[in-house]
Design a protein around this motif. Structure first.
Motif, PDB file in Angstrom:
ATOM      1  N   ILE A   6       6.398   1.717   8.824  1.00 29.27           N
ATOM      2  CA  ILE A   6       6.171   2.910   8.006  1.00 29.27           C
ATOM      3  C   ILE A   6       7.416   3.805   8.031  1.00 29.27           C
ATOM      4  O   ILE A   6       7.862   4.299   6.995  1.00 29.27           O
ATOM      5  CB  ILE A   6       4.899   3.662   8.484  1.00 29.27           C
ATOM      6  N   ASP A   7       8.015   3.965   9.214  1.00 28.03           N
ATOM      7  CA  ASP A   7       9.250   4.758   9.321  1.00 28.03           C
ATOM      8  C   ASP A   7      10.393   4.114   8.533  1.00 28.03           C
ATOM      9  O   ASP A   7      11.196   4.809   7.910  1.00 28.03           O
ATOM     10  CB  ASP A   7       9.676   4.891  10.791  1.00 28.03           C
ATOM     11  N   PHE A   8      10.471   2.801   8.600  1.00 26.33           N
ATOM     12  CA  PHE A   8      11.542   2.065   7.906  1.00 26.33           C
ATOM     13  C   PHE A   8      11.479   2.330   6.397  1.00 26.33           C
ATOM     14  O   PHE A   8      12.496   2.627   5.763  1.00 26.33           O
ATOM     15  CB  PHE A   8      11.397   0.565   8.200  1.00 26.33           C
ATOM     16  N   ILE A   9      10.267   2.260   5.844  1.00 29.06           N
ATOM     17  CA  ILE A   9      10.120   2.472   4.399  1.00 29.06           C
ATOM     18  C   ILE A   9      10.359   3.948   4.053  1.00 29.06           C
ATOM     19  O   ILE A   9      11.021   4.265   3.057  1.00 29.06           O
ATOM     20  CB  ILE A   9       8.720   2.001   3.927  1.00 29.06           C
ATOM     21  N   LYS A  10       9.865   4.821   4.909  1.00 28.12           N
ATOM     22  CA  LYS A  10      10.066   6.258   4.683  1.00 28.12           C
ATOM     23  C   LYS A  10      11.564   6.588   4.654  1.00 28.12           C
ATOM     24  O   LYS A  10      12.051   7.280   3.768  1.00 28.12           O
ATOM     25  CB  LYS A  10       9.364   7.058   5.796  1.00 28.12           C
ATOM     26  N   GLU A  31       0.834  -1.222   0.000  1.00 30.11           N
ATOM     27  CA  GLU A  31       0.000   0.000   0.000  1.00 30.11           C
ATOM     28  C   GLU A  31       0.861   1.262   0.000  1.00 30.11           C
ATOM     29  O   GLU A  31       0.524   2.261  -0.624  1.00 30.11           O
ATOM     30  CB  GLU A  31      -0.875   0.047   1.257  1.00 30.11           C
ATOM     31  N   LEU A  32       1.978   1.180   0.730  1.00 25.19           N
ATOM     32  CA  LEU A  32       2.815   2.377   0.869  1.00 25.19           C
ATOM     33  C   LEU A  32       3.509   2.766  -0.442  1.00 25.19           C
ATOM     34  O   LEU A  32       4.017   3.862  -0.581  1.00 25.19           O
ATOM     35  CB  LEU A  32       3.860   2.174   1.973  1.00 25.19           C
ATOM     36  N   ASN A  33       3.518   1.841  -1.414  1.00 26.93           N
ATOM     37  CA  ASN A  33       4.074   2.162  -2.729  1.00 26.93           C
ATOM     38  C   ASN A  33       3.348   3.310  -3.402  1.00 26.93           C
ATOM     39  O   ASN A  33       3.863   3.929  -4.322  1.00 26.93           O
ATOM     40  CB  ASN A  33       3.978   0.937  -3.654  1.00 26.93           C
ATOM     41  N   TYR A  34       2.109   3.549  -2.934  1.00 21.82           N
ATOM     42  CA  TYR A  34       1.309   4.588  -3.590  1.00 21.82           C
ATOM     43  C   TYR A  34       1.526   5.962  -2.972  1.00 21.82           C
ATOM     44  O   TYR A  34       0.903   6.928  -3.370  1.00 21.82           O
ATOM     45  CB  TYR A  34      -0.183   4.211  -3.541  1.00 21.82           C
ATOM     46  N   LEU A  35       2.394   6.028  -1.957  1.00 20.58           N
ATOM     47  CA  LEU A  35       2.669   7.324  -1.337  1.00 20.58           C
ATOM     48  C   LEU A  35       3.914   7.937  -1.975  1.00 20.58           C
ATOM     49  O   LEU A  35       4.883   7.245  -2.254  1.00 20.58           O
ATOM     50  CB  LEU A  35       2.898   7.164   0.172  1.00 20.58           C
ATOM     51  N   TYR A  36       3.882   9.240  -2.178  1.00 14.91           N
ATOM     52  CA  TYR A  36       5.008   9.901  -2.825  1.00 14.91           C
ATOM     53  C   TYR A  36       5.717  10.907  -1.942  1.00 14.91           C
ATOM     54  O   TYR A  36       6.929  11.032  -1.980  1.00 14.91           O
ATOM     55  CB  TYR A  36       4.539  10.584  -4.121  1.00 14.91           C
ATOM     56  N   GLU A  37       4.939  11.668  -1.165  1.00 15.61           N
ATOM     57  CA  GLU A  37       5.527  12.730  -0.354  1.00 15.61           C
ATOM     58  C   GLU A  37       5.941  12.198   1.010  1.00 15.61           C
ATOM     59  O   GLU A  37       5.264  11.335   1.576  1.00 15.61           O
ATOM     60  CB  GLU A  37       4.494  13.850  -0.141  1.00 15.61           C
ATOM     61  N   GLU A  38       7.010  12.781   1.541  1.00 11.43           N
ATOM     62  CA  GLU A  38       7.472  12.388   2.868  1.00 11.43           C
ATOM     63  C   GLU A  38       6.356  12.600   3.910  1.00 11.43           C
ATOM     64  O   GLU A  38       6.142  11.758   4.783  1.00 11.43           O
ATOM     65  CB  GLU A  38       8.702  13.224   3.232  1.00 11.43           C
ATOM     66  N   ASP A  77       3.881  10.343   7.258  1.00 13.33           N
ATOM     67  CA  ASP A  77       3.532  10.732   8.630  1.00 13.33           C
ATOM     68  C   ASP A  77       2.017  10.766   8.809  1.00 13.33           C
ATOM     69  O   ASP A  77       1.486  10.321   9.825  1.00 13.33           O
ATOM     70  CB  ASP A  77       4.141  12.102   8.964  1.00 13.33           C
ATOM     71  N   TYR A  78       1.350  11.288   7.801  1.00  6.45           N
ATOM     72  CA  TYR A  78      -0.105  11.363   7.845  1.00  6.45           C
ATOM     73  C   TYR A  78      -0.690   9.938   7.917  1.00  6.45           C
ATOM     74  O   TYR A  78      -1.545   9.642   8.734  1.00  6.45           O
ATOM     75  CB  TYR A  78      -0.621  12.095   6.607  1.00  6.45           C
ATOM     76  N   TYR A  79      -0.179   9.078   7.073  1.00  6.58           N
ATOM     77  CA  TYR A  79      -0.636   7.690   7.002  1.00  6.58           C
ATOM     78  C   TYR A  79      -0.412   6.980   8.336  1.00  6.58           C
ATOM     79  O   TYR A  79      -1.251   6.237   8.814  1.00  6.58           O
ATOM     80  CB  TYR A  79       0.153   6.985   5.898  1.00  6.58           C
ATOM     81  N   LYS A  80       0.728   7.259   8.928  1.00  4.01           N
ATOM     82  CA  LYS A  80       1.066   6.627  10.215  1.00  4.01           C
ATOM     83  C   LYS A  80       0.063   7.032  11.299  1.00  4.01           C
ATOM     84  O   LYS A  80      -0.412   6.193  12.064  1.00  4.01           O
ATOM     85  CB  LYS A  80       2.486   7.027  10.618  1.00  4.01           C
ATOM     86  N   ASP A  81      -0.271   8.317  11.340  1.00  2.00           N
ATOM     87  CA  ASP A  81      -1.240   8.796  12.337  1.00  2.00           C
ATOM     88  C   ASP A  81      -2.631   8.230  12.096  1.00  2.00           C
ATOM     89  O   ASP A  81      -3.370   7.937  13.033  1.00  2.00           O
ATOM     90  CB  ASP A  81      -1.332  10.337  12.286  1.00  2.00           C
TER      91      ASP A  81
END
Ligand SMILES: [Zn+2]
Length: 196
Positions: free
Chosen positions: A187-191, A163-170, A174-178
């Motif tokens: 999530i932090d590891f992939i970021k 799912e996180l493959n679809y995120l682009y901005e840093e 953070d938003y997704y994590k919250d």
């Protein structure tokens, strides 16, 4: 697995100890001391997560985990630094660890799990960072003892990493994590992998 930064022992716990002189964990079954303690730890020390599996348990059932098992380390049975709120899963975490513990355990109050553990994103498994030595041994022991690669957990982490493959901005991370409230260290590891 998440680092737990313990605060000072809350005054209601100190007062309870002074008043009741508990000598065993069962002495804590009276009053509302256990629910109060869980709420305090989840709110102030754990961001609402089970530190072992990183599932959000704040609005769910949880139990008080003795990091050093109380039967083997009776002297720390009510030491605030030895207690955390933990999920109720019978297959992982406290349910898997039970009364087992030795000095190879990554104690999230003392050790920073980030220095020992990382992710294999293709399987969703948690794996040791190091390939030999003390850090490797501790990682292997802890993953096994807590059953952190229980199928359901690994599958959920693998799905999340896709799912996180679809995120682009840093900031999306953070938003997704919250919002998601699950597996924050993944999530932090992939970021960090993407943005450094
Ligand atoms: Zn857990």
């Amino acid at each position: 697995m998440l680092k737990v930064d313990k605060k000072s022992e809350p005054s209601f716990l100190t007062d309870f100890k002074k008043r009741n002189k508990p000598s065993a964990w069962d002495d804590y079954n009276q009053a509302d001391i256990k629910p109060k303690l869980k709420e305090f730890m989840l709110e102030n020390e754990q961001d609402g997560y089970c530190p072992y599996c990183e599932v959000y348990i704040k609005d769910d059932k949880s139990h008080i985990e003795h990091i050093r098992p109380k039967d083997i380390f009776p002297r720390v049975f009510d030491n605030h630094d030895n207690l955390m709120a933990c999920c109720m899963s019978p297959n992982t975490c406290g349910g898997s660890k039970a009364n087992k513990y030795d000095e190879n355990f990554i104690n999230p109050v003392i050790n920073n799990p980030k220095e020992y553990l990382e992710y294999d994103l293709s399987s969703g498994d948690i794996v040791p960072i190091h390939s030999e030595g003390e850090y490797y041994e501790m990682a292997i022991y802890t993953i096994d003892l807590l059953n952190l690669n229980y199928r359901k957990l690994s599958d959920a982490r693998r799905s999340l990493s896709i799912e996180l493959n679809y995120l682009y901005e840093e900031s999306d991370f953070d938003y997704y994590k919250d919002e998601l409230k699950k597996f924050p260290s993944l999530i932090d590891f992939i970021k960090e992998d993407i943005f450094g």
